[in-house]
Design a protein around this motif. Sequence first.
Motif, PDB file in Angstrom:
ATOM      1  N   TYR A  62       0.834  -1.203   0.000  1.00  0.00           N
ATOM      2  CA  TYR A  62       0.000   0.000   0.000  1.00  0.00           C
ATOM      3  C   TYR A  62       0.871   1.256   0.000  1.00  0.00           C
ATOM      4  CZ  TYR A  62      -3.499   3.456   1.196  1.00  0.00           C
ATOM      5  OH  TYR A  62      -4.308   4.564   1.180  1.00  0.00           O
ATOM      6  N   GLN A  64     -10.124  10.811  -2.732  1.00  0.00           N
ATOM      7  CA  GLN A  64      -9.272  11.825  -3.366  1.00  0.00           C
ATOM      8  C   GLN A  64      -9.112  11.567  -4.858  1.00  0.00           C
ATOM      9  OE1 GLN A  64      -5.507  12.913  -1.493  1.00  0.00           O
ATOM     10  NE2 GLN A  64      -6.286  12.182   0.468  1.00  0.00           N
ATOM     11  N   ILE A 101      -0.480  12.861  -2.166  1.00  0.00           N
ATOM     12  CA  ILE A 101      -1.160  11.940  -1.264  1.00  0.00           C
ATOM     13  C   ILE A 101      -0.199  11.571  -0.141  1.00  0.00           C
ATOM     14  CG2 ILE A 101      -2.284   9.692  -1.064  1.00  0.00           C
ATOM     15  CD1 ILE A 101      -2.819   9.967  -4.149  1.00  0.00           C
ATOM     16  N   PRO A 106      -7.065   4.034   3.074  1.00  0.00           N
ATOM     17  CA  PRO A 106      -7.574   3.576   1.771  1.00  0.00           C
ATOM     18  C   PRO A 106      -8.862   4.269   1.330  1.00  0.00           C
ATOM     19  CG  PRO A 106      -6.777   1.708   3.012  1.00  0.00           C
ATOM     20  CD  PRO A 106      -6.735   2.888   3.938  1.00  0.00           C
ATOM     21  N   ASN A 125       2.023   9.148  -6.303  1.00  0.00           N
ATOM     22  CA  ASN A 125       2.572  10.500  -6.186  1.00  0.00           C
ATOM     23  C   ASN A 125       3.550  10.802  -7.322  1.00  0.00           C
ATOM     24  OD1 ASN A 125       1.210  11.612  -3.960  1.00  0.00           O
ATOM     25  ND2 ASN A 125       2.491  10.465  -2.545  1.00  0.00           N
ATOM     26  N   ASP A 165      -9.879   7.257   2.123  1.00  0.00           N
ATOM     27  CA  ASP A 165      -9.541   8.626   1.732  1.00  0.00           C
ATOM     28  C   ASP A 165      -8.826   8.662   0.386  1.00  0.00           C
ATOM     29  OD1 ASP A 165     -10.672   9.654   4.049  1.00  0.00           O
ATOM     30  OD2 ASP A 165      -8.786   9.574   5.154  1.00  0.00           O
ATOM     31  N   LEU A 166      -7.991   7.676   0.131  1.00  0.00           N
ATOM     32  CA  LEU A 166      -7.293   7.595  -1.156  1.00  0.00           C
ATOM     33  C   LEU A 166      -8.297   7.467  -2.299  1.00  0.00           C
ATOM     34  CD1 LEU A 166      -4.742   7.277  -2.916  1.00  0.00           C
ATOM     35  CD2 LEU A 166      -4.837   4.837  -2.411  1.00  0.00           C
ATOM     36  N   VAL A 187       1.042   4.228  -2.931  1.00  0.00           N
ATOM     37  CA  VAL A 187       0.909   5.669  -2.713  1.00  0.00           C
ATOM     38  C   VAL A 187       2.141   6.402  -3.248  1.00  0.00           C
ATOM     39  CG1 VAL A 187       0.708   7.481  -0.958  1.00  0.00           C
ATOM     40  CG2 VAL A 187      -0.670   5.398  -0.767  1.00  0.00           C
ATOM     41  N   CYS A 246      -2.356   8.262   4.425  1.00  0.00           N
ATOM     42  CA  CYS A 246      -3.721   8.346   3.888  1.00  0.00           C
ATOM     43  C   CYS A 246      -4.412   6.985   3.975  1.00  0.00           C
ATOM     44  CB  CYS A 246      -3.654   8.820   2.439  1.00  0.00           C
ATOM     45  SG  CYS A 246      -5.249   9.011   1.656  1.00  0.00           S
TER      46      CYS A 246
END
Length: 76
Positions: free
Chosen positions: A19, A51, A39, A45, A27, A47-48, A23, A43
Amino acid sequence: MTDMSSVKILDKKLSPVLYKNLVIQLNKDLLLGGISLKIELSCAPNDLVLQLNKLLKSLVQNDYQVFNQFMYTLDV
């Protein structure tokens, strides 16, 4: 609304290391695509997914060229 199956996959199936790497790669891809969203590694999952949904919807509606460039940039 969040696609709960996406959240379940990110939350349950991916190890914390994978994970974090996801991320980090997102990015990098955002930066290469000329998108200023950053990100945080912390963060969640859910919220990811929120977003990314918000970002992609905004790009499709307001800047399709950047959206298209970002899609070509993604390492999937």
